[in-house]
Design a protein around this motif. Sequence first.
Motif, PDB file in Angstrom:
ATOM      1  N   VAL A 115       4.373   1.098   0.581  1.00  0.00           N
ATOM      2  CA  VAL A 115       3.380   0.124   0.128  1.00  0.00           C
ATOM      3  C   VAL A 115       3.477  -1.114   1.018  1.00  0.00           C
ATOM      4  O   VAL A 115       4.552  -1.664   1.233  1.00  0.00           O
ATOM      5  CB  VAL A 115       3.557  -0.233  -1.364  1.00  0.00           C
ATOM      6  CG1 VAL A 115       4.952  -0.753  -1.663  1.00  0.00           C
ATOM      7  CG2 VAL A 115       2.483  -1.206  -1.818  1.00  0.00           C
ATOM      8  N   SER A 116       2.333  -1.511   1.554  1.00  0.00           N
ATOM      9  CA  SER A 116       2.252  -2.629   2.479  1.00  0.00           C
ATOM     10  C   SER A 116       1.152  -3.571   2.026  1.00  0.00           C
ATOM     11  O   SER A 116       0.098  -3.122   1.579  1.00  0.00           O
ATOM     12  CB  SER A 116       1.936  -2.117   3.885  1.00  0.00           C
ATOM     13  OG  SER A 116       1.499  -3.164   4.723  1.00  0.00           O
ATOM     14  N   TRP A 117       1.398  -4.875   2.202  1.00  0.00           N
ATOM     15  CA  TRP A 117       0.375  -5.840   1.799  1.00  0.00           C
ATOM     16  C   TRP A 117      -0.839  -5.710   2.692  1.00  0.00           C
ATOM     17  O   TRP A 117      -1.961  -6.089   2.304  1.00  0.00           O
ATOM     18  CB  TRP A 117       0.932  -7.261   1.860  1.00  0.00           C
ATOM     19  CG  TRP A 117       1.228  -7.739   3.252  1.00  0.00           C
ATOM     20  CD1 TRP A 117       2.364  -7.544   3.960  1.00  0.00           C
ATOM     21  CD2 TRP A 117       0.358  -8.503   4.101  1.00  0.00           C
ATOM     22  NE1 TRP A 117       2.268  -8.121   5.193  1.00  0.00           N
ATOM     23  CE2 TRP A 117       1.050  -8.732   5.311  1.00  0.00           C
ATOM     24  CE3 TRP A 117      -0.929  -9.013   3.953  1.00  0.00           C
ATOM     25  CZ2 TRP A 117       0.495  -9.457   6.361  1.00  0.00           C
ATOM     26  CZ3 TRP A 117      -1.486  -9.732   5.000  1.00  0.00           C
ATOM     27  CH2 TRP A 117      -0.772  -9.942   6.186  1.00  0.00           C
ATOM     28  N   ARG A 118      -0.666  -5.171   3.887  1.00  0.00           N
ATOM     29  CA  ARG A 118      -1.774  -5.091   4.828  1.00  0.00           C
ATOM     30  C   ARG A 118      -2.507  -3.751   4.770  1.00  0.00           C
ATOM     31  O   ARG A 118      -3.732  -3.701   4.827  1.00  0.00           O
ATOM     32  CB  ARG A 118      -1.272  -5.332   6.242  1.00  0.00           C
ATOM     33  CG  ARG A 118      -2.400  -5.374   7.281  1.00  0.00           C
ATOM     34  CD  ARG A 118      -1.833  -5.680   8.654  1.00  0.00           C
ATOM     35  NE  ARG A 118      -1.350  -7.046   8.748  1.00  0.00           N
ATOM     36  CZ  ARG A 118      -2.129  -8.082   9.068  1.00  0.00           C
ATOM     37  NH1 ARG A 118      -3.404  -7.913   9.305  1.00  0.00           N
ATOM     38  NH2 ARG A 118      -1.607  -9.292   9.163  1.00  0.00           N
ATOM     39  N   THR A 119      -1.761  -2.654   4.655  1.00  0.00           N
ATOM     40  CA  THR A 119      -2.374  -1.324   4.764  1.00  0.00           C
ATOM     41  C   THR A 119      -2.452  -0.569   3.446  1.00  0.00           C
ATOM     42  O   THR A 119      -2.969   0.542   3.402  1.00  0.00           O
ATOM     43  CB  THR A 119      -1.634  -0.466   5.792  1.00  0.00           C
ATOM     44  OG1 THR A 119      -0.280  -0.308   5.376  1.00  0.00           O
ATOM     45  CG2 THR A 119      -1.670  -1.122   7.164  1.00  0.00           C
ATOM     46  N   GLY A 120      -1.886  -1.136   2.374  1.00  0.00           N
ATOM     47  CA  GLY A 120      -1.969  -0.466   1.081  1.00  0.00           C
ATOM     48  C   GLY A 120      -0.887   0.577   0.894  1.00  0.00           C
ATOM     49  O   GLY A 120       0.222   0.429   1.400  1.00  0.00           O
ATOM     50  N   LYS A 121      -1.198   1.640   0.148  1.00  0.00           N
ATOM     51  CA  LYS A 121      -0.225   2.660  -0.216  1.00  0.00           C
ATOM     52  C   LYS A 121      -0.440   3.933   0.597  1.00  0.00           C
ATOM     53  O   LYS A 121      -1.580   4.338   0.846  1.00  0.00           O
ATOM     54  CB  LYS A 121      -0.329   2.969  -1.711  1.00  0.00           C
ATOM     55  CG  LYS A 121      -0.053   1.768  -2.597  1.00  0.00           C
ATOM     56  CD  LYS A 121      -0.192   2.097  -4.065  1.00  0.00           C
ATOM     57  CE  LYS A 121       0.062   0.847  -4.918  1.00  0.00           C
ATOM     58  NZ  LYS A 121      -0.052   1.143  -6.360  1.00  0.00           N
ATOM     59  N   THR A 122       0.676   4.534   0.980  1.00  0.00           N
ATOM     60  CA  THR A 122       0.665   5.783   1.742  1.00  0.00           C
ATOM     61  C   THR A 122       1.618   6.757   1.073  1.00  0.00           C
ATOM     62  O   THR A 122       2.707   6.364   0.650  1.00  0.00           O
ATOM     63  CB  THR A 122       1.110   5.543   3.197  1.00  0.00           C
ATOM     64  OG1 THR A 122       0.318   4.500   3.773  1.00  0.00           O
ATOM     65  CG2 THR A 122       0.955   6.816   4.023  1.00  0.00           C
ATOM     66  N   TYR A 123       1.220   8.028   1.007  1.00  0.00           N
ATOM     67  CA  TYR A 123       2.045   9.053   0.366  1.00  0.00           C
ATOM     68  C   TYR A 123       2.191  10.277   1.257  1.00  0.00           C
ATOM     69  O   TYR A 123       1.281  10.640   2.006  1.00  0.00           O
ATOM     70  CB  TYR A 123       1.420   9.502  -0.958  1.00  0.00           C
ATOM     71  CG  TYR A 123       1.349   8.431  -2.016  1.00  0.00           C
ATOM     72  CD1 TYR A 123       0.198   7.661  -2.188  1.00  0.00           C
ATOM     73  CD2 TYR A 123       2.429   8.178  -2.849  1.00  0.00           C
ATOM     74  CE1 TYR A 123       0.128   6.671  -3.150  1.00  0.00           C
ATOM     75  CE2 TYR A 123       2.375   7.191  -3.829  1.00  0.00           C
ATOM     76  CZ  TYR A 123       1.224   6.441  -3.965  1.00  0.00           C
ATOM     77  OH  TYR A 123       1.172   5.457  -4.929  1.00  0.00           O
ATOM     78  N   ALA A 124       3.334  10.930   1.126  1.00  0.00           N
ATOM     79  CA  ALA A 124       3.493  12.244   1.744  1.00  0.00           C
ATOM     80  C   ALA A 124       2.611  13.233   0.990  1.00  0.00           C
ATOM     81  O   ALA A 124       2.409  13.107  -0.221  1.00  0.00           O
ATOM     82  CB  ALA A 124       4.953  12.680   1.674  1.00  0.00           C
ATOM     83  N   ASP A 125       2.100  14.222   1.698  1.00  0.00           N
ATOM     84  CA  ASP A 125       1.216  15.205   1.064  1.00  0.00           C
ATOM     85  C   ASP A 125       1.895  15.908  -0.108  1.00  0.00           C
ATOM     86  O   ASP A 125       1.246  16.242  -1.103  1.00  0.00           O
ATOM     87  CB  ASP A 125       0.772  16.252   2.091  1.00  0.00           C
ATOM     88  CG  ASP A 125      -0.220  15.687   3.095  1.00  0.00           C
ATOM     89  OD1 ASP A 125      -0.413  16.316   4.146  1.00  0.00           O
ATOM     90  OD2 ASP A 125      -0.804  14.613   2.823  1.00  0.00           O
ATOM     91  N   SER A 126       3.202  16.103  -0.002  1.00  0.00           N
ATOM     92  CA  SER A 126       3.938  16.851  -1.019  1.00  0.00           C
ATOM     93  C   SER A 126       4.024  16.127  -2.362  1.00  0.00           C
ATOM     94  O   SER A 126       4.324  16.760  -3.383  1.00  0.00           O
ATOM     95  CB  SER A 126       5.347  17.172  -0.522  1.00  0.00           C
ATOM     96  OG  SER A 126       6.040  15.977  -0.225  1.00  0.00           O
ATOM     97  N   VAL A 127       3.754  14.819  -2.380  1.00  0.00           N
ATOM     98  CA  VAL A 127       3.883  14.058  -3.627  1.00  0.00           C
ATOM     99  C   VAL A 127       2.569  13.432  -4.077  1.00  0.00           C
ATOM    100  O   VAL A 127       2.516  12.817  -5.157  1.00  0.00           O
ATOM    101  CB  VAL A 127       4.966  12.968  -3.516  1.00  0.00           C
ATOM    102  CG1 VAL A 127       6.290  13.570  -3.057  1.00  0.00           C
ATOM    103  CG2 VAL A 127       4.530  11.837  -2.598  1.00  0.00           C
ATOM    104  N   LYS A 128       1.516  13.562  -3.289  1.00  0.00           N
ATOM    105  CA  LYS A 128       0.223  12.978  -3.657  1.00  0.00           C
ATOM    106  C   LYS A 128      -0.253  13.508  -5.004  1.00  0.00           C
ATOM    107  O   LYS A 128      -0.191  14.694  -5.278  1.00  0.00           O
ATOM    108  CB  LYS A 128      -0.827  13.296  -2.585  1.00  0.00           C
ATOM    109  CG  LYS A 128      -0.758  12.398  -1.376  1.00  0.00           C
ATOM    110  CD  LYS A 128      -1.855  12.745  -0.373  1.00  0.00           C
ATOM    111  CE  LYS A 128      -1.767  11.878   0.856  1.00  0.00           C
ATOM    112  NZ  LYS A 128      -2.765  12.259   1.881  1.00  0.00           N
TER     113      LYS A 128
END
Length: 122
Positions: A51-64
């Motif tokens: 989680v980044s203030w600039r780019t938001g949230k990112t997840y690995a495909d395995s946990v999306k």
Amino acid sequence: QVQLVESGGGLVQAGGSLRLSCAASGRRFDTYTMAWFRQAPGKERDFVAAVSWRTGKTYADSVKGRFTISRDNAKKMVYLQMDSLKPEDTAVYYCAATERQSGTVVTEYPNWGQGTQVTVSS
């Protein structure tokens, strides 16, 4: 420099839920990209979520769709809500921090916690 301490790991049955917490200390916490990685026995440490203030949230495909990362800047905390857990989610989970705007690679994170064990039984 930021210090990180994880908590919340444990043993849970498949299909269950756990919430991991990461307490951070240090200045300018709100500018850091915060992430969770995990490492299963005999395997490499893998990216889970960031989680980044600039780019938001990112997840690995395995946990999306199953895991949710969040942060509380006022409390200097990062959380990982894990739902619909599977045996393959069993690993040591690490909290990590970087001053980069985003990152999904271990080498992009210079700050690490000690890890917390998550075990999912079938």
